[in-house]
Design an enzyme around this catalytic site. Structure first.
Site, mmCIF file in Angstrom:
data_model
loop_
_atom_site.group_PDB
_atom_site.id
_atom_site.type_symbol
_atom_site.label_atom_id
_atom_site.label_comp_id
_atom_site.label_asym_id
_atom_site.label_seq_id
_atom_site.Cartn_x
_atom_site.Cartn_y
_atom_site.Cartn_z
ATOM 1 N N HIS A 23 -10.153 9.614 24.127
ATOM 2 C CA HIS A 23 -10.814 8.781 25.167
ATOM 3 C C HIS A 23 -11.543 7.651 24.741
ATOM 4 O O HIS A 23 -11.242 6.670 25.519
ATOM 5 C CB HIS A 23 -11.921 9.828 25.837
ATOM 6 C CG HIS A 23 -11.475 11.256 26.386
ATOM 7 N ND1 HIS A 23 -12.116 12.493 25.749
ATOM 8 C CD2 HIS A 23 -10.454 11.495 27.242
ATOM 9 C CE1 HIS A 23 -11.331 13.456 26.496
ATOM 10 N NE2 HIS A 23 -10.478 12.954 27.201
ATOM 11 N N GLN A 32 -5.992 20.927 40.054
ATOM 12 C CA GLN A 32 -5.140 20.572 39.002
ATOM 13 C C GLN A 32 -4.997 21.751 38.113
ATOM 14 O O GLN A 32 -4.177 21.815 37.002
ATOM 15 C CB GLN A 32 -5.112 19.264 38.136
ATOM 16 C CG GLN A 32 -6.166 19.208 37.303
ATOM 17 C CD GLN A 32 -6.261 17.840 36.799
ATOM 18 O OE1 GLN A 32 -6.614 16.878 37.304
ATOM 19 N NE2 GLN A 32 -6.016 17.589 35.405
ATOM 20 N N SER A 82 -9.624 17.933 23.962
ATOM 21 C CA SER A 82 -10.852 18.792 24.664
ATOM 22 C C SER A 82 -10.644 20.282 24.328
ATOM 23 O O SER A 82 -11.801 20.851 23.980
ATOM 24 C CB SER A 82 -11.008 18.488 25.992
ATOM 25 O OG SER A 82 -11.181 17.231 26.217
HETATM 26 P P1 AMP Z 1 -8.321 14.190 30.024
HETATM 27 O O1 AMP Z 1 -9.719 14.099 29.720
HETATM 28 O O2 AMP Z 1 -7.980 15.256 29.010
HETATM 29 O O3 AMP Z 1 -7.829 14.459 31.423
HETATM 30 O O4 AMP Z 1 -7.793 12.693 29.380
HETATM 31 C C1 AMP Z 1 -8.322 11.806 29.716
HETATM 32 C C2 AMP Z 1 -7.273 10.715 29.425
HETATM 33 O O5 AMP Z 1 -7.519 10.504 28.012
HETATM 34 C C3 AMP Z 1 -5.921 10.690 29.745
HETATM 35 O O6 AMP Z 1 -5.204 9.761 30.142
HETATM 36 C C4 AMP Z 1 -5.364 11.462 28.539
HETATM 37 O O7 AMP Z 1 -3.908 11.138 28.365
HETATM 38 C C5 AMP Z 1 -6.085 10.768 27.394
HETATM 39 N N1 AMP Z 1 -6.119 11.409 26.227
HETATM 40 C C6 AMP Z 1 -6.651 12.663 25.856
HETATM 41 N N2 AMP Z 1 -6.238 12.932 24.782
HETATM 42 C C7 AMP Z 1 -5.906 11.829 24.072
HETATM 43 C C8 AMP Z 1 -5.620 11.378 22.700
HETATM 44 N N3 AMP Z 1 -5.677 12.389 21.558
HETATM 45 N N4 AMP Z 1 -5.168 10.226 22.359
HETATM 46 C C9 AMP Z 1 -5.197 9.369 23.351
HETATM 47 N N5 AMP Z 1 -5.453 9.414 24.779
HETATM 48 C C10 AMP Z 1 -5.717 10.607 25.040
#
Ligand code: AMP
Length: 253
Positions: A35, A59, A184
């Site tokens: 993030h 979701q 996460s």
């Molecule tokens: P989330 O909080 O998991 O919904 O992720 C929020 C954003 O962070 C989304 O666009 C994810 O694709 C991105 N994201 C999550 N994990 C990673 C990672 N390891 N590397 C790059 N972007 C990430």
């Protein structure tokens, strides 16, 4: 200075005062270095950076997954401050869904395979909340990780299809040294589980085809939801110790 805003009315009052260079990173919180890389890019590209934190109930197809999703607002705010994020938007479900879940965005092709096939309703909930957040924040650019590649393609498609005047910026997947994609959900794995989880990336990179990837992953103790190839990439979703992990790699890898 980082300002936390939980009221959408307050945000909508503030938004017209924020100028014309705004970068946005929507997340479900429990921030990690993946993030952070998106937030750093947003701040680098724009005068104002906005992070949203919202664990979107629509979701989640699995209520237990929703219930166990880590919620760590205080720690997330500390990270946002360190990264000089200007605004953290953390709205409530009641405010984001004032009429329940009556209006929804759905896609009928790419959303029917892989995550869409294995998590019924997931992409409808995701596209609906991303459209709401994009229209609330009205960014110039929004940053999304390739870690969720199918999601990224669906968001780019929605933005094109509905002529949203927003640039979607794809960001590379950040990985631990072992190759494990940061997520996460990793913190729900034991230390031993995290070490074993690295086999997912290694197998995706090295297996000669999807069938042999499935058999290697199964031998390593993963319960495989799918391994498939689309869009010049190899995708997988697996369970390890009851935790669902996804990853994808380019096929030229
Ligand atoms: P989330 O909080 O998991 O919904 O992720 C929020 C954003 O962070 C989304 O666009 C994810 O694709 C991105 N994201 C999550 N994990 C990673 C990672 N390891 N590397 C790059 N972007 C990430």
């Amino acid at each position: 200075m980082t300002t936390l805003i939980t009221s959408l009315t307050e945000w909508q009052r503030l938004r017209p005062t924020l100028g014309t260079s705004l970068g946005f990173v929507p997340t479900m919180g429990n921030l990690h270095a993946g993030h952070a890389s998106l937030l750093q890019q947003a701040a680098h590209d724009h005068a104002v950076s906005v992070l949203s934190i919202f664990v979107n109930p629509t979701q989640f197809n699995d209520p237990t997954d929703f219930q166990h999703y880590p919620r760590t607002l205080e720690a997330d705010l500390a990270i946002a401050k360190q990264l000089h994020v200007d605004y953290v938007l953390a709205p409530t479900a009641a405010e984001l869904y004032p009429h329940g879940y009556r209006y929804r965005v759905s896609e009928q092709a790419l959303a029917t395979c892989m995550e869409g096939a294995h998590r019924p309703g997931h992409f409808e909930g995701m596209l609906t909340i991303v459209l709401k957040l994009l229209m609330l924040v009205l960014p110039n650019s929004a940053y999304f990780g390739e870690k969720d590649y199918q999601q990224l393609q669906l968001i780019q498609g929605m933005v094109n299809e509905f002529y949203l005047p927003i640039t979607i910026v794809p960001m590379p997947t950040l990985r631990a040294e072992s190759g494990l994609a940061l997520s996460s959900r990793n913190q729900r794995l034991s230390t031993e589980g995290q070490a074993r989880a690295a086999k997912l990336y290694q197998t995706l990179c090295t297996a000669p085809d999807c069938a042999s990837a499935v058999s290697t992953l199964t031998q390593h103790g993963f319960q495989v939801d799918y391994v498939e190839e689309h869009l010049q990439r190899r995708f997988a979703a697996v369970f390890l110790d009851g935790v669902r992990l996804i990853d994808n790699v380019p096929l030229s890898h």
